[in-house]
Design a protein around this motif. Structure first.
Motif, PDB file in Angstrom:
ATOM      1  N   GLY A   1     -74.589 -17.625  36.049  1.00 29.40           N
ATOM      2  CA  GLY A   1     -75.025 -17.698  34.662  1.00 29.40           C
ATOM      3  C   GLY A   1     -75.850 -18.950  34.399  1.00 29.40           C
ATOM      4  O   GLY A   1     -76.915 -18.889  33.761  1.00 29.40           O
ATOM      5  N   ILE A   2     -75.383 -20.081  34.891  1.00 26.77           N
ATOM      6  CA  ILE A   2     -76.107 -21.343  34.707  1.00 26.77           C
ATOM      7  C   ILE A   2     -77.442 -21.312  35.451  1.00 26.77           C
ATOM      8  O   ILE A   2     -78.466 -21.775  34.931  1.00 26.77           O
ATOM      9  CB  ILE A   2     -75.256 -22.531  35.184  1.00 26.77           C
ATOM     10  N   LEU A   3     -77.447 -20.749  36.652  1.00 25.84           N
ATOM     11  CA  LEU A   3     -78.694 -20.641  37.414  1.00 25.84           C
ATOM     12  C   LEU A   3     -79.684 -19.730  36.685  1.00 25.84           C
ATOM     13  O   LEU A   3     -80.891 -19.995  36.683  1.00 25.84           O
ATOM     14  CB  LEU A   3     -78.415 -20.103  38.815  1.00 25.84           C
ATOM     15  N   GLY A   4     -79.174 -18.676  36.052  1.00 25.25           N
ATOM     16  CA  GLY A   4     -80.039 -17.803  35.270  1.00 25.25           C
ATOM     17  C   GLY A   4     -80.665 -18.545  34.100  1.00 25.25           C
ATOM     18  O   GLY A   4     -81.854 -18.367  33.798  1.00 25.25           O
TER      19      GLY A   4
ATOM     20  N   TRP B   1     -85.494 -12.524  36.896  1.00 22.73           N
ATOM     21  CA  TRP B   1     -84.426 -13.175  37.668  1.00 22.73           C
ATOM     22  C   TRP B   1     -83.445 -13.897  36.743  1.00 22.73           C
ATOM     23  O   TRP B   1     -82.228 -13.863  36.960  1.00 22.73           O
ATOM     24  CB  TRP B   1     -85.024 -14.149  38.685  1.00 22.73           C
ATOM     25  N   GLY B   2     -83.971 -14.546  35.722  1.00 24.18           N
ATOM     26  CA  GLY B   2     -83.086 -15.235  34.779  1.00 24.18           C
ATOM     27  C   GLY B   2     -82.151 -14.264  34.077  1.00 24.18           C
ATOM     28  O   GLY B   2     -80.936 -14.486  34.000  1.00 24.18           O
ATOM     29  N   LEU B   3     -82.703 -13.157  33.594  1.00 25.54           N
ATOM     30  CA  LEU B   3     -81.895 -12.160  32.887  1.00 25.54           C
ATOM     31  C   LEU B   3     -80.927 -11.459  33.829  1.00 25.54           C
ATOM     32  O   LEU B   3     -79.801 -11.116  33.440  1.00 25.54           O
ATOM     33  CB  LEU B   3     -82.806 -11.130  32.210  1.00 25.54           C
ATOM     34  N   ALA B   4     -81.342 -11.233  35.077  1.00 29.03           N
ATOM     35  CA  ALA B   4     -80.470 -10.573  36.047  1.00 29.03           C
ATOM     36  C   ALA B   4     -79.244 -11.436  36.343  1.00 29.03           C
ATOM     37  O   ALA B   4     -78.108 -10.935  36.381  1.00 29.03           O
ATOM     38  CB  ALA B   4     -81.243 -10.294  37.341  1.00 29.03           C
ATOM     39  N   LEU B   5     -79.452 -12.730  36.534  1.00 23.63           N
ATOM     40  CA  LEU B   5     -78.336 -13.637  36.836  1.00 23.63           C
ATOM     41  C   LEU B   5     -77.414 -13.796  35.632  1.00 23.63           C
ATOM     42  O   LEU B   5     -76.181 -13.798  35.769  1.00 23.63           O
ATOM     43  CB  LEU B   5     -78.879 -14.992  37.286  1.00 23.63           C
TER      44      LEU B   5
ATOM     45  N   ILE C   1     -81.324  -5.402  42.203  1.00 23.70           N
ATOM     46  CA  ILE C   1     -82.333  -4.912  41.258  1.00 23.70           C
ATOM     47  C   ILE C   1     -83.453  -5.947  41.087  1.00 23.70           C
ATOM     48  O   ILE C   1     -84.639  -5.605  41.052  1.00 23.70           O
ATOM     49  CB  ILE C   1     -81.686  -4.601  39.895  1.00 23.70           C
ATOM     50  N   ALA C   2     -83.067  -7.220  40.988  1.00 23.65           N
ATOM     51  CA  ALA C   2     -84.070  -8.282  40.834  1.00 23.65           C
ATOM     52  C   ALA C   2     -84.963  -8.376  42.071  1.00 23.65           C
ATOM     53  O   ALA C   2     -86.184  -8.544  41.955  1.00 23.65           O
ATOM     54  CB  ALA C   2     -83.374  -9.621  40.590  1.00 23.65           C
TER      55      ALA C   2
END
Length: 220
Positions: free
Chosen positions: A101-104, A157-161, A194-195
């Protein structure tokens, strides 16, 4: 976007593997070996010196930070912090989601900077450490479509994480521990898969259009 490079894919992959080892695997191994002989903080301090020294050497050599290596260092630190926090059984089950979540969020926040995080990842994965090829790749930033593609991939990628973190957090409170353990990895790898699939397919599609834009000499 498709760079004509004298660097072989093997050399690029070798560089990525070395980065992952120095900034991820090696510090974790050192931490695990030392924490039984000293405090967790002391073991963590020593372990993090490895990627810090690597980044310092990279800074002195290239006059710039290896963003990919820094990202791996942050991932490692977040992972160790969540492990050291402890807590309830359900909190332990979702600690990996705290990290993703933080990485996203980091991916999305990078959109506020001149160049998003994916820009630096793309350099790392396509041209390696060759400064000429890196300069050639960076020159594509003048094209609006190139900027759009990298920002869109960064958003995905941000939304996926973040999505992975949110879904797994919800599931840990909706399912039994056994049920959660049975499906949690499918959720995590599903979002990441998916990402990755989007990145591969969209990159292939965007390369064709980008070539047409270059041939027409359009910057916007």
């Amino acid at each position: 976007m498709n760079q004509a490079s004298s660097i072989s894919k093997k050399e690029i992959i070798r560089g990525i593997i070395i980065t992952l080892l120095i900034n991820g695997a090696l510090p974790f191994i050192v931490y695990e070996l030392l924490r039984s002989h000293m405090s967790s903080i002391a073991a963590l301090s020593i372990a993090t010196m490895i990627p810090l020294i690597d980044n310092l050497l990279s800074l002195l050599k290239k006059r710039s930070l290896d963003v990919f290596a820094v990202f791996m260092l942050i991932s490692f630190l977040l992972g160790i912090i969540t492990v050291s926090i402890g807590g309830s059984e359900r909190l332990l089950l979702i600690r990996e989601s705290f990290v993703t979540g933080i990485l996203g969020i980091i991916f999305l926040v990078s959109l506020l900077f001149p160049r998003p995080l994916i820009f630096y990842f793309a350099i790392r994965f396509t041209v390696g450490d060759d400064p000429k090829q890196a300069t050639s790749f960076a020159a594509n930033w003048q094209y609006a479509y190139f900027r759009f593609v990298l920002r869109l991939i960064t958003i995905v990628w941000g939304l996926a994480l973040i999505g992975e973190a949110a879904v797994r957090t919800i599931l840990v409170f909706k399912l039994s521990v056994g049920q959660f353990l049975a499906i949690s990895n499918f959720v995590m790898y599903g979002f990441i898969g998916i990402a990755i699939l989007f990145t591969v397919v969209y990159r292939k599609h965007s390369q064709k259009r980008f070539k047409e834009i270059i041939s027409n000499g359009k910057l916007a």
